[in-house]
Motif scaffolding. Structure first.
Motif, PDB file in Angstrom:
ATOM      1  N   TYR A 477      30.994  38.898  26.564  1.00 45.31           N
ATOM      2  CA  TYR A 477      30.646  39.469  28.004  1.00 45.31           C
ATOM      3  C   TYR A 477      30.077  40.420  28.157  1.00 45.31           C
ATOM      4  N   LEU A 492      28.943  33.099  33.525  1.00 48.20           N
ATOM      5  CA  LEU A 492      29.227  34.354  33.681  1.00 48.20           C
ATOM      6  C   LEU A 492      30.396  34.258  34.294  1.00 48.20           C
ATOM      7  N   GLN A 495      33.289  33.145  31.950  1.00 45.55           N
ATOM      8  CA  GLN A 495      33.881  35.087  30.494  1.00 45.55           C
ATOM      9  C   GLN A 495      34.066  35.984  31.351  1.00 45.55           C
ATOM     10  N   GLU A 496      34.124  36.166  32.306  1.00 42.41           N
ATOM     11  CA  GLU A 496      34.823  36.775  33.284  1.00 42.41           C
ATOM     12  C   GLU A 496      36.446  36.461  33.339  1.00 42.41           C
ATOM     13  N   LEU A 499      37.885  36.959  30.626  1.00 42.54           N
ATOM     14  CA  LEU A 499      38.835  38.143  30.433  1.00 42.54           C
ATOM     15  C   LEU A 499      39.681  38.578  31.133  1.00 42.54           C
ATOM     16  N   THR A 500      39.728  37.915  32.791  1.00 40.71           N
ATOM     17  CA  THR A 500      41.314  38.224  33.816  1.00 40.71           C
ATOM     18  C   THR A 500      42.193  37.340  33.273  1.00 40.71           C
ATOM     19  N   THR A 540      32.640  46.879  33.515  1.00 43.50           N
ATOM     20  CA  THR A 540      32.572  46.350  34.477  1.00 43.50           C
ATOM     21  C   THR A 540      32.049  47.580  35.855  1.00 43.50           C
ATOM     22  N   CYS A 549      33.441  40.964  40.102  1.00 42.30           N
ATOM     23  CA  CYS A 549      34.486  39.965  39.754  1.00 42.30           C
ATOM     24  C   CYS A 549      35.773  40.009  40.319  1.00 42.30           C
ATOM     25  N   LEU A 552      39.254  39.508  38.422  1.00 45.07           N
ATOM     26  CA  LEU A 552      38.865  40.284  37.050  1.00 45.07           C
ATOM     27  C   LEU A 552      39.712  42.236  37.859  1.00 45.07           C
ATOM     28  N   GLU A 553      38.802  42.511  38.725  1.00 48.22           N
ATOM     29  CA  GLU A 553      39.133  43.052  39.451  1.00 48.22           C
ATOM     30  C   GLU A 553      40.890  43.242  39.911  1.00 48.22           C
TER      31      GLU A 553
END
Length: 1099
Positions: A477, A492, A495-496, A499-500, A540, A549, A552-553
């Motif tokens: 990322y 993107l 990848q997000e 990670l989430t 981020t 994202c 992700l948040e």
């Protein structure tokens, strides 16, 4: 000829109702058919319709109409008529086996309803509706179609006996349980054995099963459904919630032991699963799920071990031959079966099974394969698999057996399969456009809670896996976002998304600490995981000005919540290795520095994500949770970030505080200001300057809107701007006053808002009384002002503030109430547009009346009408308000107009009646306030009605006693005497309440016996003659052999009771009533009781 024409007309109407595409035609047909159902001669016409109609729809109409007729409590159908209907239905089904399935089902329901409601009816000393097996045997000896109908009759009857139908809801729940218990004891086991015999016969003739095709499969389907209905019967009246399926234990009666001890029943259903086609085999697995859940106490230890061995061997055989599990239904039921292995048996028992090692290896392989295909597997099925492993891992510390459980071998593989499958699913979902599992946050949360326990077994392996995957994803990322050429949106997003999932999983891993034995090494591993999440968050957050994202948040916030629960608070060890690792990597040496990271993230989210409801809601929830802790809040207020929030809570820094018309955003403001209020209070003390500095932004807004409202009558009035500003301010202020739970802080707020700014809020309600967007937050603000929470409303003796507060609240209620009562709204919008605001007024008035900060006697003494202005408009409904009024203000009630006082009495009577027929509760559903009827609500209504009635009856008895002393009266008639005269002119109201209360105590499921006893004595003393009539009616309706006992119980009820309402006398009556109710209940358990509780109401 006329009859034939009528039948043809009914058939045509039925066709229009079920087939017409014209809504007007359907509506007209429905209206006519409802009239047919409610006609006095509908019983005879239904029989003619069954005999002569050729349309299946008409036959369905006749069956459903007859079912409604026999179900109505008010419908008088003699025993002989019900016997004739039942016999006619059985004969009808024997001669018409080719009926449509829905017609047969409707007729079976009619048969079951008549049987259930007449279960205790006798004719010539014989229970006429209990020969159900003999009735079904007529069908079982015939063709396959006849046999199928016979089994269906038993299946529908078993289901009917087990559930509380609409007909039962209007009757006593006690009677329903009495019927169900009798059916369970006398018929259910025989039905189950008959069902198993027929299933065994079908297995032995499986070749015939294939040859006869659909007819035989229909029979097998009904047999399996019958077996399932028997095994899911509510044996002990617990009415288990289906949502707690994985915790269910089947309370099989002890006399069923022979069916389970020889294991043939268990093996029968395993054989059925392997023999039947997938369309039927899932039902066999459903039965196995119930059999696996049989209560442990049914067996001795040795018997349970043998039964468990047989069960595990059956599961092993299915896993070794998994071809049937390709069917979705079979797969789901098998997952449920696996979960029951641990929910009903201990891990120490499972490891003693001889084939445990082979079986656990097969289960692990099945689980891993399932997790790798999670996108093709229903989430509900995965839940049961994870539940099995979660329960086994949680049991490890308690296993005393020396045999290895082997979980340390398989759980890391299960954890790996789940984690890698979630990461791999991201690319598939994005590229193929399939549904993303992250969209269903409830399922994700549930699965992660299970994984948090599973992953703690061999935690080092879990952490190593997560660290490896996280480092790879984070590095990719970082390289992607730092390239000169921007990444493609798809790459993107992939990848997000990965990670989430990893951030969510890390949060779950940390949250699992509380549910497993931990050590310092585990805390050090948690530190490694936390460092990685915080480092990713820094990256981020630095890109939020460009893009962000949302998922992700959301993952970050979930992680923060888990970390807060485990490592922030009073119980956390200060030397935890988590903080050591955070200090080494990020320089975060203690809890205070970590809290600063929390607050910075909260401020960042409030700035950049103010238009995202999900992120805003979770962020403010985190802030609110942090503001509650005793130690953490004192550390928070020392942070520069918190001081920034306290000094800059404006729309400029926090966009969601700006002027907007998003109702959801406006709701978040209350949570935000509640948290700020708590933070402000920590060091506020008596510093008024600090308070006024904090209130500067709100003061400025109120003064601005005040200027706008001053021009409300002119063309220059900016209506929308003023309205939405008022809505936001009201919500802000409510949050602050909720947080101010000390006398000093409350008085600062009160002196600030009154009298300077409360007229602005009053004016807003006058202008927008018809708009709940305005009235609801303003009324809730005033209701909160009236709440004496934590005794914060303690005014000095010489202070008029209590009276002034009540007068301001009274003015607000009158301003709103006088206007809203004149507004006509559609029935479907009655609650949100009208009743919701009125209910808040009730809460406001209750808070003021019960707050003990107003001397209401002063109002009448000085001619103040503030109190008088409230009650006539607001005392017509809520029972909690009536209770408060009757407790402290009976003199006011006595001064009301007679029609109003009678209305209040009638509302209490309706509230008591609601306990039996749920009328009031269903009205609340009709108004849209409730989507369901919670059990706690009828208890609340009961307690409120009884307490209110007790106060009124006590008052009336006191006045009646004084009147009978025949003291000469030279003064004009007082309010007290006038009330007594009103009640004497309308004796039926108190008599009806006496009958209702006595009926509930004697025959209903009375959860408030003590509350019921308090007004009952007063009602008896005020209506002694009528009570004697009720007693004679009840006694007369008993069987002859029980009439003497019932008379003696009534005598005992009043034994030692004097003609007064002193506390000692009341307590004696309550004790007598307890014994009286117990004797009545014991009597009802007998089989010969035929009393109809509604008869008691007719004398």
């Amino acid at each position: 000829m006329a009859v034939d024409q009528e039948i043809q007309q009914l058939e045509l109407l039925c066709k229009h109702l079920y087939e017409s595409s014209d809504p007007i035609q359907r509506q007209e047909a429905e209206k006519t058919l409802v009239e047919f159902q409610n006609s006095p001669d509908s019983l005879v016409r239904c029989q003619l319709l069954l005999e002569r109609a050729t349309s299946s729809y008409a036959q369905l109409l006749a069956a459903t109409t007859l079912t409604k007729l026999v179900s109505r409590p008010t419908q008088i159908i003699s025993l002989q008529q019900r016997i004739q209907i039942r016999n006619y239905i059985l004969s009808y089904l024997v001669t018409r086996v080719k009926l449509d399935a829905y017609v047969i089902q409707s007729l079976a329901t009619l048969f079951a309803r008549i049987t259930k409601l007449g279960w205790f009816d006798m004719d010539k000393e014989e229970f006429v509706f209990r020969n159900v097996i003999n009735d079904a045997s007529t069908f079982l000896q015939g063709s396959v179609e006849h046999c199928t109908i016979g089994v269906q009759l038993l299946s529908v009857l078993t289901s009917e006996m087990n559930q509380v139908s609409e007909a039962d809801a209007n009757r006593s729940l006690t009677k329903h349980r009495k019927i169900a218990s009798s059916f369970r004891d006398q018929q259910l086991f025989e039905i189950f054995r008959l069902c198993c015999t027929l299933l065994k016969s079908a297995i032995d003739n499986s070749k015939t099963l294939v040859l006869e095709g659909e007819l035989q499969q229909a029979l097998m389907s009904q047999l399996l459904r019958l077996a399932h209905n028997c095994l899911t019967f509510d044996f002990i009246g617990t009415s288990t919630d289906e949502s707690s399926d994985d915790l269910c234990t089947v309370q099989i009666p002890t006399n069923w032991r022979p069916a389970f001890l020889d294991f043939t029943t268990l093996q029968l259903f395993f054989d059925l699963y392997h023999t039947l086609p997938p369309s039927l085999s899932s039902m066999a697995l459903s039965c196995l799920v119930q059999i696996a859940s049989v209560r442990r106490s049914l067996f001795s230890n040795a018997e349970r071990a043998k039964f468990l061995t047989q069960l595990v061997n059956g599961v092993k055989h299915i896993l070794q031959n998994p071809h049937g599990l390709s069917d979705t239904n079979n797969y789901h039921e098998f997952c449920r079966l696996l979960a029951r292995l641990k929910s009903n048996y201990q891990l120490g028992e499972l490891v003693l099974v001889e084939t445990y090692a082979d079986t656990i290896a097969l289960i692990a392989k099945f689980t891993i394969d399932s997790l790798r295909q999670m996108l093709q597997v229903a989430p509900n099925s995965v839940h049961y698999l994870l539940s099995l492993w979660q329960r086994m891992v949680a049991s490890v510390p308690y296993v005393k057996a020396t045999e290895p459980h082997m979980l340390e071998t398989y759980t890391p593989e299960v954890t790996r399969a789940y984690v890698t499958s979630r990461i791999d699913s991201v690319a598939v979902c994005i590229r193929e456009g399939t549904e993303d599992p992250l969209e269903d946050t409830s399922i994700v949360t549930q699965q992660l809670e299970q994984l948090s326990v599973i992953g703690r077994c061999e935690y080092q392996k879990t952490c190593s896996l997560i660290v490896q995957l996280f480092d790879q994803a984070a590095q990719s990322y970082q390289e992607m976002v730092q390239r000169r050429t921007p990444p493609t949106p798809v790459d993107l997003a992939i990848q997000e998304g990965q990670l989430t999932w990893l951030v969510y999983i890390i949060g779950a891993a940390i949250g699992g600490r509380v549910s497993f034995n931990t050590n310092e090494e585990h805390d050090s591993m948690d530190g490694e995981l936390v460092c990685r999440v915080l480092q990713l968050m820094q990256l981020t957050d630095s890109r939020l000005s460009q893009s962000g994202c949302e998922r992700l948040e959301s993952g970050y916030l979930s992680f923060f919540e888990q970390f807060r629960k485990i490592y922030v608070g009073d119980q956390v060890q200060k030397a935890s290795k988590v903080y050591r690792r955070l200090s080494e990597v990020l320089g975060l040496t203690d809890e205070t520095m970590v809290l600063s990271v929390f607050i910075r993230k909260i401020i960042t989210n409030l700035k950049y994500w103010s238009r995202c409801e999900q992120i805003l809601s979770k962020t403010l929830t985190l802030l609110n949770d942090l503001s509650v802790g005793y130690n953490s809040v004192r550390k928070l207020v020392k942070l520069d970030e918190v001081q920034f929030m306290l000094n800059n809570h404006t729309g400029e820094h926090f966009p969601f505080l700006g002027l907007n018309q998003n109702v959801n955003d406006l709701r978040f403001r209350t949570v935000f200001y509640t948290a700020l209020g708590r933070l402000l209070m920590v060091d506020l003390g008596e510093d008024e300057d600090k308070f006024h500095t904090f209130m500067v932004p709100l003061t400025s807004q109120l003064e601005s809107v005040g200027q706008l409202l001053a021009n409300a009558e002119t063309a220059m009035f900016r209506s929308e701007e003023a309205k939405w500003t008022i809505v936001g301010i009201a919500r802000d202020l409510r949050g602050i006053v909720f947080a101010f739970n000390t006398r000093t802080s409350y008085m600062m707020f009160y002196d600030w808002i009154y009298p300077a700014y409360s007229p602005i809020l009053q004016r807003a309600v006058e202008l927008w009384y018809h708009d709940p967007h305005v009235t609801t937050p303003v009324l809730k603000l005033f209701a909160e002002l009236c709440q004496n929470r934590s005794q914060r409303l303690q005014f000095d003796v010489c202070s008029p503030n209590g009276i002034l507060l009540f007068r301001e609240a009274s003015k607000m209620m009158c301003n709103y109430g006088n206007r809203i009562l004149a507004v006509d709204v559609p029935k479907t919008q009655l609650y949100p547009l009208k009743l919701k605001g009125i209910s808040i007024c009730f809460l406001m008035l209750k808070a003021a009346l019960c707050g003990n900060y107003v001397n209401f006697g002063v109002f009448r003494l000085y001619g103040d009408e503030a109190l008088d202005n409230d009650f006539p408009k607001l005392s017509q409904t809520y029972y909690v308000l009536l209770e408060c009024v009757a407790q402290d203000h009976m003199n006011f009630l006595a001064s009301l107009d007679p029609s109003m006082f009678l209305y209040i009495l009638q509302s209490i009577s309706e509230g008591l009646a609601a306990l039996g027929n749920t009328y009031m509760l269903h009205k609340m559903i009709e108004w849209g306030k409730l989507g369901f009827v919670p059990k706690s609500l009828d208890t609340m209504v009961c307690a409120g009605c009884c307490a209110t009635l007790d106060h009124i009856v006590t008052y009336l008895f006191k006045q009646w006693t004084l009147k009978n002393k025949k003291i000469p009266r030279v003064m004009p008639m007082t309010n007290n005497e006038r009330v007594l005269q009103i009640v004497e002119q309308h004796p039926e109201i108190l008599q009806q309440m006496l009958a209702t209360v006595l009926n509930i105590v004697m025959f209903e499921d009375c959860r408030n016996q003590w509350s019921m006893s308090r007004p009952l004595l007063g009602l008896i003393l005020l209506n002694e003659e009528y009570f004697g009539q009720l007693r004679e009616t009840v006694i007369r309706n008993q069987p002859v052999e029980k009439q003497a006992s019932m008379a003696a119980w009534f005598e005992s009820l009043m034994d030692g009771i004097e003609r007064n309402l002193l506390t000692k006398n009341r307590d004696r009556f309550t004790q007598n009533l307890t014994v009286f109710r117990r004797d009545i209940n014991e009597s009802l358990k007998g089989p010969n009781t035929t009393v109809n509780v509604s008869d008691m109401m007719t004398c």
